[in-house]
Scaffold this motif. Structure first.
Motif, PDB file in Angstrom:
ATOM      1  N   ALA A  14      -5.153   1.738  -4.915  1.00  0.00           N
ATOM      2  CA  ALA A  14      -4.737   1.398  -3.700  1.00  0.00           C
ATOM      3  C   ALA A  14      -3.392   1.593  -3.575  1.00  0.00           C
ATOM      4  CB  ALA A  14      -4.985  -0.065  -3.197  1.00  0.00           C
TER       5      ALA A  14
ATOM      6  N   ALA B 209      -1.217  -3.203  -3.211  1.00  0.00           N
ATOM      7  CA  ALA B 209      -2.308  -4.027  -3.626  1.00  0.00           C
ATOM      8  C   ALA B 209      -1.762  -5.402  -4.349  1.00  0.00           C
ATOM      9  CB  ALA B 209      -3.306  -3.331  -4.760  1.00  0.00           C
TER      10      ALA B 209
ATOM     11  N   ASP C  56      -2.880  -2.902   1.133  1.00  0.00           N
ATOM     12  CA  ASP C  56      -4.073  -2.082   1.427  1.00  0.00           C
ATOM     13  C   ASP C  56      -5.131  -2.826   0.759  1.00  0.00           C
ATOM     14  OD1 ASP C  56      -2.509  -0.332   3.092  1.00  0.00           O
ATOM     15  OD2 ASP C  56      -1.872   0.374   1.132  1.00  0.00           O
ATOM     16  N   PHE C  57      -5.005  -3.411   0.010  1.00  0.00           N
ATOM     17  CA  PHE C  57      -6.202  -4.193  -1.101  1.00  0.00           C
ATOM     18  C   PHE C  57      -5.528  -5.399  -1.393  1.00  0.00           C
ATOM     19  CE2 PHE C  57      -8.727  -4.854  -4.751  1.00  0.00           C
ATOM     20  CZ  PHE C  57      -9.886  -4.016  -4.639  1.00  0.00           C
TER      21      PHE C  57
ATOM     22  N   GLY D 271      -7.870  -0.785   4.837  1.00  0.00           N
ATOM     23  CA  GLY D 271      -7.895  -1.407   3.439  1.00  0.00           C
ATOM     24  C   GLY D 271      -9.184  -2.335   3.267  1.00  0.00           C
ATOM     25  N   ARG D 272      -8.892  -3.174   2.050  1.00  0.00           N
ATOM     26  CA  ARG D 272     -10.111  -3.872   1.727  1.00  0.00           C
ATOM     27  C   ARG D 272      -9.426  -5.203   1.112  1.00  0.00           C
ATOM     28  NH1 ARG D 272     -12.907  -0.635  -2.974  1.00  0.00           N
ATOM     29  NH2 ARG D 272     -14.403  -2.471  -2.750  1.00  0.00           N
TER      30      ARG D 272
ATOM     31  N   ASP E 217     -10.318   0.239  -8.363  1.00  0.00           N
ATOM     32  CA  ASP E 217      -9.966   0.092  -6.863  1.00  0.00           C
ATOM     33  C   ASP E 217      -8.585  -0.348  -6.553  1.00  0.00           C
ATOM     34  OD1 ASP E 217     -12.677   1.368  -6.522  1.00  0.00           O
ATOM     35  OD2 ASP E 217     -13.604  -0.576  -5.872  1.00  0.00           O
TER      36      ASP E 217
END
Length: 718
Positions: free
Chosen positions: A291, A294, A164-165, A198-199, A287
């Motif tokens: 998550a 991650a 997700d990260f 996600g990022r 951050d």
């Protein structure tokens, strides 16, 4: 003759993209992505077509070449092999076994025969003077894996399809197609992270192709990654974010030393040196921890700097302390069908040291940054002959000009390569193996680094000419001459290798691997792979610890005494901040249409606008009076190069970027297309004296350089 199709893996980079090759009457008609490959799903990058260019390249050597007073001359294989063995034996007889050095280039890892039977060559040479491209690349990954997990190849990879990260530091997978992370169609996979909410965050001195599609990008000053990572760990402990109850932390020895070691490295302290604000560092940690799944991935830009090994160690700690190791969406270990860990040594650091500078070896190889001085410096143990295999270190290792001089001074040199390039031009003999499409292929190493468990095999597309030799056959012939078998068992072993080649060894490793069933029916076999030419999907990565650890006690050994002892060097060597208008820090870069110096003789890949430029920020360009496209000079301690400026806001102020692998202007090479697009070699600027002293790995990034405009004066008309 009707048109036929052949399925195989493109072996020109780490991505393992499946391809469909259409051919007719011995000619390649097309190369396309294999939509039925369960791993790459039809994706290929522009490099795949270069397989056709390499196979058909008129500059590719087909017969052995010998240097003569009248130039290069083709000779028979028997004469070439006899002369090669005689020259090597003569140097070793007169100066000792270690007077012969070896260098293995990056293409070896993409070659099944070289990976499975390469020991034939080294065992016959019996030299400790061994070098490879590893120490200008991924050496820190191997040392961390060796220390923590018990084997140099036990390297976890990002579970990119479930994260997700994704925090990416010093890596540009959109251009490299992944590296120490085998991941075809990486662009789509990165975009999918955002599509599922996600990022992707990128930390890099350049706004790379990967950064352009990321959720967030932060510029960082070259060489300061170690400071950023120390500060992130400091925040983890200071804010109570360490996942102390996670099962992987229970497996660790040495955790108690970490909190006090990272305590002084606050975000406020490192911010002026990294270029990343303290608040941004804290937010980045928050951050990452928030998550659900991650992963932090640090790659080439992290490895090839003055604190590369410590930085990769800290990347691993960041994943470990936040509970991301051996978890879906985090860093995970593969379960490859062919597991070479059972057939290779775990690695050992510092068993021997180089003669001149005392740099440590790892896994029996010395840092390549020391190779030139070991050739040029007289005395006991001086290297007087070299055997290079599929490499071009004049363009790919630091201070290439010095290595050029060193190779020219050798008493004898043999190159196993099918190009007459900037390195092999110094050889007395060039022994060319068959082309990539004339040999079978199974990615021994990259299946071990894949983001999904898969397996794929292909027989050779074309039968090699009758008088051609595979690289492993060259090794075997040299071994027969340099170290003849002394027992019935040795004779039988070599006879078996000669008859079955790497295919026989591969079949055994598959049958007795994690997905085979030994002598029992069922399981994965070479025959089953041949019946499934698109490859076989073995499923997503799964947790494997503690059973997968290679230490006997099934624990993770953090070795804090070794790594934290490097912190005083960090204290004493904060990355400099260039202040003068003409001062900058140099970094490299890569393009998706290039792969080191391999592919610059492919006319399809070099066409279009020149990519060998100096990227610099408009602010610095204006101060120096340099316009976009103008010729400029870049100078370091070891040399100068001239090439066009590329003025762009995609580079951090005070930083310049030059791609690696170019510089084909040297005399005596036979690569017509590459010579027409010569460019300049960034490794004529990188400094052999700049290494990560902890590992010996070359510090190619963060090299101090000066910049100036070049006045081009037109010659008067005749």
């Amino acid at each position: 003759m009707s048109t036929q199709t052949h399925h195989r893996t493109c072996n020109l980079c780490e991505a393992m993209c499946g391809i469909v090759v259409t051919h007719e009457a011995g000619q390649i008609v097309s190369i396309k992505g294999d939509r039925d490959d369960p791993f790459s799903r039809g994706h290929i990058c522009p490099k795949a077509v270069a397989l056709k260019d390499i196979h058909e390249d008129p500059d590719r050597l087909r017969k052995p070449l010998a240097r003569t007073a009248d130039g290069w001359q083709e000779i028979s294989w028997k004469e070439a092999l006899d002369r090669a063995a005689e020259g090597i034996a003569r140097v070793q007889r007169e100066h000792g076994r270690n007077a012969v050095g070896t260098y293995l280039g990056n293409p070896n890892v993409h070659n099944t025969g070289a990976m499975l039977l390469g020991r034939l060559l080294h065992d016959s040479l019996k030299t400790r003077s061994r070098f490879s491209a590893t120490s200008v690349d991924q050496l820190p990954h191997h040392i961390v894996a060796h220390h923590l997990f018990g084997h140099q190849l036990k390297i976890p990879v990002p579970d990119i399809d479930r994260t997700d990260f994704m925090l990416i530091i010093g890596a540009n997978p959109v251009a490299s197609n992944g590296s120490i992370m085998t991941v075809p169609d990486v662009k789509k996979r990165l975009q999918s992270i955002g599509e599922r909410g996600g990022r992707v965050v990128v930390i890099d001195p350049r706004r790379t192709e990967t950064a352009a599609l990321a959720s967030e990008h932060h510029f960082i000053r070259p060489g300061s990654d170690v400071l950023l990572l120390l500060a992130m760990l400091q925040v983890l402990y200071a804010e109570g974010r360490v996942q102390r109850d996670h099962r992987t932390l229970a497996l660790c020895d040495g955790l108690e030393a970490l909190p006090d070691a990272v305590a002084p490295w606050t975000p406020e302290r490192v911010a002026p040196h990294t270029g990343i604000a303290a608040d941004s560092i804290r937010q980045l940690v928050a951050d990452f921890c928030a998550a659900e799944r991650a992963v932090c991935y640090g790659r080439m830009g992290v490895s090839v700097q003055a604190f590369g090994l410590l930085s990769q160690y800290l990347v691993m700690l960041l994943n470990l302390l936040t509970g991301r190791l051996d978890e879906p969406g985090g860093l995970m270990f593969t379960q490859p069908a062919v597991d070479v860990l059972n057939h290779t040594g775990p690695g050992r650091l510092g068993r021997n040291h180089t003669r001149v500078r005392g740099l440590p070896d790892f896994g029996g190889e010395f840092p390549v940054a020391a190779m030139a001085e070991e050739i040029l410096t007289p005395g006991d143990g001086q290297i007087r002959a070299m055997v290079t295999v599929a490499g071009n270190p004049v363009l790919s290792t630091p201070n290439g000009g010095q290595l050029d001089e060193a190779l020219a001074s050798l008493d004898f040199m043999v190159a196993i390569d099918f190009y007459l390039n900037e390195t092999t031009r110094h050889a007395d003999l060039i022994l060319p193996p068959v082309s990539p499409l004339e040999r079978e292929h199974y990615d021994v190493i990259f299946h071990m680094l894949a983001v999904r468990n898969t397996a794929r095999y292909a027989d050779a597309l074309f039968a090699p000419p009758k008088d051609a030799l595979h690289d492993w056959q060259i090794y075997l012939e040299l071994a027969d001459r340099l170290a003849p078998p002394r027992s019935l068992r040795e004779r039988a072993t070599r006879a078996l290798i000669r008859r079955r080649g790497p295919k026989g060894l591969l079949a055994m490793m598959l049958r007795f691997g994690a997905w085979g069933r030994g002598l029992r029916p069922g399981g994965l076999t070479l025959g089953k792979l041949r019946r499934n030419p698109h490859g076989i999907d073995l499923g997503p990565l799964m947790p494997t610890l503690p059973g997968g650890l290679r230490h006997r006690d099934k624990r993770i050994h953090l070795h804090p005494d070794f790594y934290l002892a490097d912190l005083p060097r960090v204290e004493a060597g904060f990355p400099e901040v260039p202040e003068a208008d003409n001062a900058a820090l140099l970094i490299g870069r890569r393009h998706v249409r290039s792969n080191n110096s391999w592919l610059h003789n492919s006319h399809r890949l070099v066409k279009g606008k020149s990519r060998c430029t100096v990227m610099l920020h408009p602010q610095q360009a204006a101060a120096l009076g340099i316009e976009d496209g103008a010729q400029m000079r870049v100078t370091s301690r070891v040399g100068s190069i001239e090439l066009p400026a590329e003025v762009t806001t995609d580079i951090m102020p005070g930083v310049v970027s030059v791609p690696h692998g170019w510089g084909h202007q040297r005399a005596g090479i036979r690569q017509q297309v590459a010579q027409q697009h010569a460019g300049a070699s960034v490794n004529d600027l990188t400094d052999d004296q700049r290494v990560d002293v902890l590992s010996g790995n070359a510090a190619l990034n963060g090299v101090p350089v000066t910049l100036e405009a070049v006045d081009l004066v037109k010659a008067p008309a005749a």
